[in-house]
Design a protein around this motif. Structure first.
Motif, PDB file in Angstrom:
ATOM      1  N   ARG A   1     -11.866  47.492  19.203  1.00 47.94           N
ATOM      2  CA  ARG A   1     -10.955  47.290  18.098  1.00 47.94           C
ATOM      3  C   ARG A   1      -9.504  47.540  18.521  1.00 47.94           C
TER       4      ARG A   1
ATOM      5  N   TRP B   1     -10.482  38.976  11.401  1.00 43.53           N
ATOM      6  CA  TRP B   1     -11.807  39.384  10.925  1.00 43.53           C
ATOM      7  C   TRP B   1     -12.312  38.497   9.804  1.00 43.53           C
TER       8      TRP B   1
ATOM      9  N   VAL C   1      -7.247  53.252  12.492  1.00 45.16           N
ATOM     10  CA  VAL C   1      -8.470  52.603  12.053  1.00 45.16           C
ATOM     11  C   VAL C   1      -9.327  53.552  11.227  1.00 45.16           C
TER      12      VAL C   1
ATOM     13  N   THR D   1     -15.648  42.509  23.685  1.00 49.54           N
ATOM     14  CA  THR D   1     -16.820  43.362  23.480  1.00 49.54           C
ATOM     15  C   THR D   1     -17.786  43.295  24.656  1.00 49.54           C
TER      16      THR D   1
ATOM     17  N   PHE E   1     -12.838  37.700  20.935  1.00 50.21           N
ATOM     18  CA  PHE E   1     -13.544  38.890  20.480  1.00 50.21           C
ATOM     19  C   PHE E   1     -14.769  39.161  21.340  1.00 50.21           C
TER      20      PHE E   1
ATOM     21  N   ASP F   1      -6.476  44.870  18.569  1.00 50.65           N
ATOM     22  CA  ASP F   1      -5.200  45.152  17.919  1.00 50.65           C
ATOM     23  C   ASP F   1      -4.025  44.932  18.866  1.00 50.65           C
TER      24      ASP F   1
ATOM     25  N   VAL G   1     -18.005  46.088  15.024  1.00 54.05           N
ATOM     26  CA  VAL G   1     -16.610  46.264  15.360  1.00 54.05           C
ATOM     27  C   VAL G   1     -15.666  45.941  14.224  1.00 54.05           C
ATOM     28  N   PHE G   2     -16.198  45.347  13.214  1.00 53.72           N
ATOM     29  CA  PHE G   2     -15.340  44.954  12.115  1.00 53.72           C
ATOM     30  C   PHE G   2     -14.733  46.137  11.392  1.00 53.72           C
ATOM     31  N   HIS G   3     -15.391  47.239  11.466  1.00 54.80           N
ATOM     32  CA  HIS G   3     -14.907  48.333  10.628  1.00 54.80           C
ATOM     33  C   HIS G   3     -15.076  49.674  11.313  1.00 54.80           C
ATOM     34  N   THR G   4     -14.643  49.739  12.541  1.00 53.53           N
ATOM     35  CA  THR G   4     -14.916  50.984  13.226  1.00 53.53           C
ATOM     36  C   THR G   4     -13.795  51.458  14.110  1.00 53.53           C
ATOM     37  N   ASP G   5     -14.090  52.533  14.762  1.00 52.80           N
ATOM     38  CA  ASP G   5     -13.172  53.066  15.742  1.00 52.80           C
ATOM     39  C   ASP G   5     -13.649  52.627  17.113  1.00 52.80           C
ATOM     40  N   CYS G   6     -14.363  51.561  17.144  1.00 48.22           N
ATOM     41  CA  CYS G   6     -14.842  51.000  18.400  1.00 48.22           C
ATOM     42  C   CYS G   6     -13.666  50.715  19.325  1.00 48.22           C
TER      43      CYS G   6
END
Lengths: 123, 123
Positions: free
Chosen positions: B26, A39, B5, A114, A110, B30, B18-23
């Motif tokens: 993600r 990220w 997450v 998505t 990425f 991972d 998507v950088f900071h989610t429960d998407c």
DNA sequence: CAGGATCCTATCCGATACTG
DNA sequence: CAGTATCGGATAGGATCCTG
């Protein structure tokens, strides 16, 4: 990948390849694919960012992990750190050429994920 | 794998990616960038492999982690699992189209790193 | 603002033992 | 062969406090 990469064995009895943990490339791979490394790299692709900007960009990351990730990336030569001796001090992070090189496939990865998985059902 | 997450709500005016989610993306990121995920994917790019072949290919991985990684990847739709009801039973793993799609940038990433960092001076 | 130091918990992961 | 279950050590990572 290069076909011969995996079996770069050195001695008989001691199998020794990049898939294993001794190769220096392995460390870079680990850093890049660490929980936050990817990220940071992707964030910095757009433009240089300061510490707090990075922290806000990558929501969910703690200051400790950001600092730690940044340090590893700087050491690996992927991220460049610029300190401006102002008051208060400003530190800006950006990608080195190597970092930009790796940012590409990372972004592509990425992107492909998505593209396949709609981020949010709501939009 | 890492499912912890941060849960973040969408606020108006707040960037939400998507950088900071429960998407769901993600989770895939991972898994793909997990300690062993990348190696499984790269290994399977060449050709399908059976469980023990994978284990030997990715030296250093334990059976537990291989099984665990494989399970996550299968669930994400990146790896295909084929069971042949023979005796003894044979299970073959291969990449799905999605897996092959992601294997490309992954390999490219790996390739760019090794191109820059010669694996072994003695090799 | 940019981060270091500390504490503490969650989880990762390997070793071992067991199943079909 | 191809796994599963469990245990325990190692470590990743978050929260908080502190400094220049």
């Amino acid at each position: 990948m290069t076909e011969g990469v995996q079996h770069r064995q050195a001695e008989p009895g001691k199998r020794y390849d990049v898939f294993h943990t001794d190769c220096p490339a392995r460390a870079v791979v680990d850093h890049v694919t660490s929980r936050w490394g990817i990220w940071v790299l992707i964030s910095l692709r757009r433009n240089d960012l300061r510490f707090y900007e990075l922290r806000e960009s990558i929501q969910g990351i703690s200051e400790k992990m950001l600092a730690q990730t940044l340090r590893a990336l700087v050491q690996d030569g992927l991220v460049r750190r610029e300190v401006e001796p102002t008051t208060p001090p400003q530190v800006t992070y950006g990608l080195t050429e190597f970092g930009r090189e790796l940012g590409e496939p990372l972004t592509e990865l990425f992107d492909r994920i998505t593209r396949r998985l709609p981020p949010y059902s709501g939009g």
